[in-house]
Design a protein around this motif. Structure first.
Motif, PDB file in Angstrom:
ATOM      1  N   LYS A 298      48.299   3.446   4.183  1.00 38.87           N
ATOM      2  CA  LYS A 298      47.082   4.017   4.755  1.00 38.87           C
ATOM      3  C   LYS A 298      46.880   3.434   6.143  1.00 38.87           C
ATOM      4  O   LYS A 298      47.007   2.227   6.335  1.00 38.87           O
ATOM      5  N   ILE A 299      46.589   4.322   7.097  1.00 36.71           N
ATOM      6  CA  ILE A 299      46.440   3.908   8.494  1.00 36.71           C
ATOM      7  C   ILE A 299      45.141   4.454   9.057  1.00 36.71           C
ATOM      8  O   ILE A 299      44.797   5.614   8.833  1.00 36.71           O
ATOM      9  N   LYS A 300      44.457   3.590   9.800  1.00 39.32           N
ATOM     10  CA  LYS A 300      43.224   3.996  10.483  1.00 39.32           C
ATOM     11  C   LYS A 300      43.389   3.696  11.965  1.00 39.32           C
ATOM     12  O   LYS A 300      43.598   2.548  12.358  1.00 39.32           O
ATOM     13  N   PHE A 301      43.310   4.731  12.778  1.00 40.88           N
ATOM     14  CA  PHE A 301      43.392   4.603  14.232  1.00 40.88           C
ATOM     15  C   PHE A 301      41.978   4.532  14.787  1.00 40.88           C
ATOM     16  O   PHE A 301      41.169   5.446  14.561  1.00 40.88           O
ATOM     17  N   ASP A 302      41.655   3.463  15.490  1.00 39.74           N
ATOM     18  CA  ASP A 302      40.324   3.253  16.071  1.00 39.74           C
ATOM     19  C   ASP A 302      39.243   3.506  15.014  1.00 39.74           C
ATOM     20  O   ASP A 302      39.292   2.917  13.953  1.00 39.74           O
ATOM     21  N   ASP A 303      38.290   4.397  15.313  1.00 41.63           N
ATOM     22  CA  ASP A 303      37.208   4.697  14.369  1.00 41.63           C
ATOM     23  C   ASP A 303      37.449   5.995  13.613  1.00 41.63           C
ATOM     24  O   ASP A 303      36.518   6.583  13.050  1.00 41.63           O
ATOM     25  N   GLY A 304      38.692   6.456  13.621  1.00 38.74           N
ATOM     26  CA  GLY A 304      39.037   7.711  12.943  1.00 38.74           C
ATOM     27  C   GLY A 304      39.049   7.560  11.436  1.00 38.74           C
ATOM     28  O   GLY A 304      38.801   6.495  10.874  1.00 38.74           O
ATOM     29  N   LYS A 305      39.358   8.665  10.767  1.00 37.77           N
ATOM     30  CA  LYS A 305      39.422   8.646   9.310  1.00 37.77           C
ATOM     31  C   LYS A 305      40.720   7.978   8.854  1.00 37.77           C
ATOM     32  O   LYS A 305      41.705   7.915   9.590  1.00 37.77           O
ATOM     33  N   ILE A 306      40.723   7.497   7.640  1.00 38.62           N
ATOM     34  CA  ILE A 306      41.909   6.865   7.065  1.00 38.62           C
ATOM     35  C   ILE A 306      42.907   7.961   6.705  1.00 38.62           C
ATOM     36  O   ILE A 306      42.549   8.955   6.066  1.00 38.62           O
ATOM     37  N   GLU A 307      44.144   7.776   7.128  1.00 41.04           N
ATOM     38  CA  GLU A 307      45.205   8.741   6.866  1.00 41.04           C
ATOM     39  C   GLU A 307      46.268   8.104   5.985  1.00 41.04           C
ATOM     40  O   GLU A 307      46.549   6.913   6.106  1.00 41.04           O
ATOM     41  N   SER A 308      46.864   8.902   5.111  1.00 42.62           N
ATOM     42  CA  SER A 308      47.920   8.417   4.229  1.00 42.62           C
ATOM     43  C   SER A 308      49.277   8.894   4.717  1.00 42.62           C
ATOM     44  O   SER A 308      49.425  10.051   5.097  1.00 42.62           O
ATOM     45  N   TYR A 309      50.237   7.983   4.711  1.00 42.11           N
ATOM     46  CA  TYR A 309      51.597   8.299   5.141  1.00 42.11           C
ATOM     47  C   TYR A 309      52.588   7.880   4.062  1.00 42.11           C
ATOM     48  O   TYR A 309      52.536   6.754   3.565  1.00 42.11           O
ATOM     49  N   SER A 310      53.473   8.788   3.737  1.00 44.71           N
ATOM     50  CA  SER A 310      54.566   8.460   2.824  1.00 44.71           C
ATOM     51  C   SER A 310      55.554   7.576   3.559  1.00 44.71           C
ATOM     52  O   SER A 310      55.613   7.575   4.790  1.00 44.71           O
ATOM     53  N   PHE A 311      56.316   6.830   2.799  1.00 43.84           N
ATOM     54  CA  PHE A 311      57.336   5.987   3.401  1.00 43.84           C
ATOM     55  C   PHE A 311      58.562   5.941   2.513  1.00 43.84           C
ATOM     56  O   PHE A 311      58.515   6.313   1.348  1.00 43.84           O
ATOM     57  N   SER A 312      59.645   5.484   3.116  1.00 45.18           N
ATOM     58  CA  SER A 312      60.879   5.310   2.350  1.00 45.18           C
ATOM     59  C   SER A 312      61.378   3.894   2.553  1.00 45.18           C
ATOM     60  O   SER A 312      61.081   3.245   3.553  1.00 45.18           O
ATOM     61  N   ASP A 313      62.111   3.436   1.562  1.00 48.83           N
ATOM     62  CA  ASP A 313      62.689   2.099   1.626  1.00 48.83           C
ATOM     63  C   ASP A 313      63.848   2.095   2.616  1.00 48.83           C
ATOM     64  O   ASP A 313      64.425   3.139   2.927  1.00 48.83           O
ATOM     65  N   ALA A 314      64.206   0.936   3.109  1.00 42.95           N
ATOM     66  CA  ALA A 314      65.340   0.798   4.032  1.00 42.95           C
ATOM     67  C   ALA A 314      66.635   1.186   3.310  1.00 42.95           C
ATOM     68  O   ALA A 314      66.830   0.849   2.136  1.00 42.95           O
ATOM     69  N   ALA A 315      67.500   1.887   4.007  1.00 41.29           N
ATOM     70  CA  ALA A 315      68.759   2.355   3.422  1.00 41.29           C
ATOM     71  C   ALA A 315      69.658   1.206   2.985  1.00 41.29           C
ATOM     72  O   ALA A 315      70.437   1.346   2.045  1.00 41.29           O
ATOM     73  N   ASP A 316      69.531   0.062   3.655  1.00 44.29           N
ATOM     74  CA  ASP A 316      70.406  -1.068   3.306  1.00 44.29           C
ATOM     75  C   ASP A 316      69.835  -1.928   2.173  1.00 44.29           C
ATOM     76  O   ASP A 316      70.395  -2.964   1.828  1.00 44.29           O
ATOM     77  N   GLY A 317      68.704  -1.510   1.609  1.00 47.44           N
ATOM     78  CA  GLY A 317      68.113  -2.241   0.493  1.00 47.44           C
ATOM     79  C   GLY A 317      67.187  -3.381   0.897  1.00 47.44           C
ATOM     80  O   GLY A 317      66.645  -4.070   0.031  1.00 47.44           O
TER      81      GLY A 317
ATOM     82  N   SER B  11      64.050  -5.339   1.520  1.00 45.24           N
ATOM     83  CA  SER B  11      62.713  -5.126   0.961  1.00 45.24           C
ATOM     84  C   SER B  11      61.605  -5.528   1.921  1.00 45.24           C
ATOM     85  O   SER B  11      60.430  -5.394   1.596  1.00 45.24           O
ATOM     86  N   ASN B  12      61.968  -6.022   3.104  1.00 47.25           N
ATOM     87  CA  ASN B  12      60.943  -6.413   4.076  1.00 47.25           C
ATOM     88  C   ASN B  12      60.750  -5.359   5.179  1.00 47.25           C
ATOM     89  O   ASN B  12      60.029  -5.595   6.137  1.00 47.25           O
ATOM     90  N   TYR B  13      61.382  -4.201   5.037  1.00 49.39           N
ATOM     91  CA  TYR B  13      61.226  -3.069   5.957  1.00 49.39           C
ATOM     92  C   TYR B  13      60.899  -1.814   5.167  1.00 49.39           C
ATOM     93  O   TYR B  13      61.446  -1.607   4.080  1.00 49.39           O
ATOM     94  N   ILE B  14      60.052  -0.961   5.733  1.00 50.04           N
ATOM     95  CA  ILE B  14      59.878   0.394   5.220  1.00 50.04           C
ATOM     96  C   ILE B  14      59.811   1.335   6.425  1.00 50.04           C
ATOM     97  O   ILE B  14      59.440   0.932   7.535  1.00 50.04           O
ATOM     98  N   PHE B  15      60.169   2.597   6.207  1.00 48.52           N
ATOM     99  CA  PHE B  15      60.176   3.612   7.255  1.00 48.52           C
ATOM    100  C   PHE B  15      59.100   4.643   6.950  1.00 48.52           C
ATOM    101  O   PHE B  15      59.082   5.232   5.864  1.00 48.52           O
ATOM    102  N   LEU B  16      58.199   4.845   7.906  1.00 47.16           N
ATOM    103  CA  LEU B  16      57.092   5.779   7.734  1.00 47.16           C
ATOM    104  C   LEU B  16      57.538   7.190   8.099  1.00 47.16           C
ATOM    105  O   LEU B  16      58.318   7.380   9.037  1.00 47.16           O
TER     106      LEU B  16
END
Length: 122
Positions: A55-74, A76-81
């Motif tokens: 979930k991301i909130k830009f400035d005073d805007g509404k909260i937006e939801s973004y799907s993500f995927s795991d890193a291709a190399d496995g 666990s400390n990175y995700i791709f939005l």
């Protein structure tokens, strides 16, 4: 390859073995003429991308939801939005950003960013 990085202005706290404060980074990358937006946690692991969203909130805007995927190399400390083009456009216009992400055995936590002056000409 081009990168732009913004680090959270607050630390996230996790239990052992990641105790001691972790920084969340939002990274914009241009590789092979394609842009990606990813998140990296300095110490810790993201929760699975299965049925979860960031979930991301830009400035005073509404909260937006973004799907993500795991890193291709496995890693666990990175995700791709998903929807990187839209995210980059909003990053360019924003001054402040809040990101709530799921973490392994630590629930959801919120990181805050100062993104004023973010530029991305790629």
């Amino acid at each position: 390859m081009y990168f732009a990085v913004s680090n959270s202005t607050n630390d996230l706290e996790f239990d052992f073995p990641y105790k001691g404060g972790s920084t969340l980074s939002i990274i914009v990358r241009n590789m092979n003429k394609e842009n990606d937006v990813m998140l990296q946690i300095s110490k810790g692991q993201f929760g699975s991308s299965y049925s979860q969203k960031v979930k991301i909130k830009f400035d005073d805007g509404k909260i937006e939801s973004y799907s993500f995927s795991d890193a291709a190399d496995g890693s666990s400390n990175y995700i791709f939005l998903e929807n990187s083009k839209s995210l980059i456009a909003k990053l360019k216009a924003a001054k402040h950003l809040k990101i709530e992400a799921p973490f392994f055995q630590a629930g959801r936590q919120v990181a805050e960013f100062d993104v004023s002056g973010f530029e991305w000409p790629h």
